[in-house]
Design a protein around this motif. Structure first.
Motif, PDB file in Angstrom:
ATOM      1  N   GLN A   1      -7.284  -5.144   2.985  1.00 25.77           N
ATOM      2  CA  GLN A   1      -6.432  -6.315   2.833  1.00 25.77           C
ATOM      3  C   GLN A   1      -6.393  -6.815   1.396  1.00 25.77           C
ATOM      4  OE1 GLN A   1      -4.539  -7.611   5.435  1.00 25.77           O
ATOM      5  NE2 GLN A   1      -3.519  -8.711   3.742  1.00 25.77           N
ATOM      6  N   THR A   2      -7.544  -6.807   0.704  1.00 24.76           N
ATOM      7  CA  THR A   2      -7.538  -7.289  -0.682  1.00 24.76           C
ATOM      8  C   THR A   2      -6.664  -6.408  -1.562  1.00 24.76           C
ATOM      9  OG1 THR A   2      -9.589  -6.075  -1.105  1.00 24.76           O
ATOM     10  CG2 THR A   2      -9.790  -8.418  -0.577  1.00 24.76           C
ATOM     11  N   GLU A   3      -6.705  -5.083  -1.356  1.00 23.27           N
ATOM     12  CA  GLU A   3      -5.867  -4.181  -2.146  1.00 23.27           C
ATOM     13  C   GLU A   3      -4.397  -4.383  -1.807  1.00 23.27           C
ATOM     14  OE1 GLU A   3      -6.836  -2.338  -4.596  1.00 23.27           O
ATOM     15  OE2 GLU A   3      -8.951  -2.847  -4.298  1.00 23.27           O
TER      16      GLU A   3
ATOM     17  N   TRP B   1      -1.430  -5.595  -4.378  1.00 25.88           N
ATOM     18  CA  TRP B   1      -0.180  -4.848  -4.506  1.00 25.88           C
ATOM     19  C   TRP B   1       1.002  -5.781  -4.306  1.00 25.88           C
ATOM     20  CZ3 TRP B   1       1.338  -0.034  -1.048  1.00 25.88           C
ATOM     21  CH2 TRP B   1       2.397   0.642  -1.664  1.00 25.88           C
ATOM     22  N   GLN B   2       0.905  -6.654  -3.340  1.00 23.18           N
ATOM     23  CA  GLN B   2       1.963  -7.627  -3.121  1.00 23.18           C
ATOM     24  C   GLN B   2       2.176  -8.503  -4.363  1.00 23.18           C
ATOM     25  OE1 GLN B   2       3.727  -6.789  -0.500  1.00 23.18           O
ATOM     26  NE2 GLN B   2       3.218  -8.271   1.111  1.00 23.18           N
ATOM     27  N   GLN B   3       1.088  -8.920  -4.987  1.00 21.25           N
ATOM     28  CA  GLN B   3       1.181  -9.729  -6.205  1.00 21.25           C
ATOM     29  C   GLN B   3       1.859  -8.954  -7.329  1.00 21.25           C
ATOM     30  OE1 GLN B   3      -2.850 -10.931  -6.964  1.00 21.25           O
ATOM     31  NE2 GLN B   3      -2.987 -12.149  -5.083  1.00 21.25           N
ATOM     32  N   ARG B   4       1.493  -7.684  -7.482  1.00 23.63           N
ATOM     33  CA  ARG B   4       2.118  -6.859  -8.526  1.00 23.63           C
ATOM     34  C   ARG B   4       3.611  -6.704  -8.267  1.00 23.63           C
ATOM     35  NH1 ARG B   4      -2.725  -3.878  -7.776  1.00 23.63           N
ATOM     36  NH2 ARG B   4      -1.661  -2.316  -6.486  1.00 23.63           N
TER      37      ARG B   4
ATOM     38  N   GLY C   1      -0.029   4.183  -8.300  1.00 17.67           N
ATOM     39  CA  GLY C   1      -1.277   4.547  -8.961  1.00 17.67           C
ATOM     40  C   GLY C   1      -2.488   3.783  -8.458  1.00 17.67           C
ATOM     41  N   PRO C   2      -2.445   2.436  -8.455  1.00 20.38           N
ATOM     42  CA  PRO C   2      -3.615   1.691  -7.969  1.00 20.38           C
ATOM     43  C   PRO C   2      -3.924   1.950  -6.504  1.00 20.38           C
ATOM     44  CG  PRO C   2      -2.163   0.279  -9.268  1.00 20.38           C
ATOM     45  CD  PRO C   2      -1.409   1.546  -9.026  1.00 20.38           C
ATOM     46  N   ILE C   3      -2.920   2.296  -5.715  1.00 23.02           N
ATOM     47  CA  ILE C   3      -3.109   2.496  -4.283  1.00 23.02           C
ATOM     48  C   ILE C   3      -3.765   3.843  -3.993  1.00 23.02           C
ATOM     49  CG2 ILE C   3      -1.904   2.605  -2.046  1.00 23.02           C
ATOM     50  CD1 ILE C   3      -2.010  -0.154  -3.436  1.00 23.02           C
ATOM     51  N   VAL C   4      -3.554   4.835  -4.852  1.00 23.48           N
ATOM     52  CA  VAL C   4      -4.154   6.155  -4.622  1.00 23.48           C
ATOM     53  C   VAL C   4      -5.307   6.440  -5.581  1.00 23.48           C
ATOM     54  CG1 VAL C   4      -2.063   7.109  -3.602  1.00 23.48           C
ATOM     55  CG2 VAL C   4      -2.417   7.312  -6.075  1.00 23.48           C
ATOM     56  N   SER C   5      -5.678   5.455  -6.413  1.00 20.75           N
ATOM     57  CA  SER C   5      -6.832   5.641  -7.304  1.00 20.75           C
ATOM     58  C   SER C   5      -8.138   5.601  -6.528  1.00 20.75           C
ATOM     59  CB  SER C   5      -6.848   4.570  -8.393  1.00 20.75           C
ATOM     60  OG  SER C   5      -7.071   3.283  -7.837  1.00 20.75           O
TER      61      SER C   5
END
Length: 260
Positions: free
Chosen positions: A160-162, A166-169, A232-236
């Motif tokens: 949920q935090t990730e 992502w929603q904020q980005r 990128g941040p989601i698959v890092s």
């Protein structure tokens, strides 16, 4: 000896967004075996106006994209099983048929770790949910038979935090946020349910190269305006809940074979 890792998904590109980092990290290990089960060819996927595909050719194109993606990651599957089931209609199939098709592959391979979708399907996609439930049932039955392997069952998820970050980005880039109550939109799970976090930053370039090979569906994977860099941040990192065995003591797992 590392072990056999089996990934069971619904469509070409599901695998690229879930476990490519883990495969890339273990790619050069002699004891690593990678088995991939694709339930469908993805023939019902969206065809954007400028892409050279027809409803009749899309499935074949997506098979080719899957092969190219794993070549880019640097580790094609040791076994890639295409079940050829109807894209978009897995939830309508008799469940026993889907379970049997998946179980036949898993029984032959006796993987140490099986990874699939959980009840949320990550995006709520009915195909994801159906294939995940069938893979769970196949795993449970084969493990109960006392076969070798079947030491761990993982469900790929987004914490949920990730998801919130992502929603904020997306909002900061004037992109529409996801609606986790809507079909095909990403969603998160509570952080306290996460049992595995794999740091894939060292192989992120290979993971992203694999995603880029799914050219027919990039506009779907990244959402408008198909800016793949936002993934990128989601698959890092790769995150999962541990469906089996019950969460062991000792804290967060850091690899699919960790304490396996």
């Amino acid at each position: 000896m590392t072990g056999t890792f089996a990934v069971v998904v619904a469509h070409p590109d599901d695998d690229a967004l879930t476990w490519a980092g883990t495969v890339a990290k273990h790619a050069q290990e002699d004891g690593f075996r990678f088995v991939l089960v694709q339930a469908t060819d993805g023939e019902a996927g969206h065809i954007r106006d400028d892409f050279p595909a027809t409803r009749e050719t899309l499935g074949g194109i997506r098979r080719g994209e899957c092969a190219a993606a794993w070549h880019a990651v640097g580790r094609p599957p040791d076994r890639l099983e295409w079940l050829g089931l109807p894209d978009g209609r897995l939830a309508e199939m008799p469940r026993i048929e889907l379970v049997e098709r998946i179980a036949a592959v898993l029984a032959a391979e006796a993987p140490d770790v099986v990874a699939t979708f959980g009840p949320d399907g990550v995006t709520g996609h009915p195909d994801h949910i159906a294939v995940g439930a069938a893979a769970d049932a196949a795993f449970t039955r084969l493990r109960a038979d006392g076969r070798p392997g079947f030491r761990r069952l993982l469900h790929h998820v987004l914490p949920q935090t990730e998801f919130d970050h992502w929603q904020q980005r997306r909002r900061a880039q004037d992109l529409p946020p996801f609606d986790p109550t809507s079909l095909y939109h990403w969603r998160g799970v509570p952080d306290d349910q996460i049992g595995l976090t794999v740091d894939c930053r060292a192989v992120l370039d290979r993971v992203m190269a694999g995603i880029q090979e799914h050219r027919s569906q990039l506009h779907v994977l990244a959402g408008p305006p198909a800016d793949v860099a936002q993934l990128g941040p989601i698959v890092s990192h790769e995150w999962a809940t541990v469906a089996w065995p019950p969460q062991p003591p000792g804290g967060m797992l850091q690899d699919v074979f960790d304490r396996c």
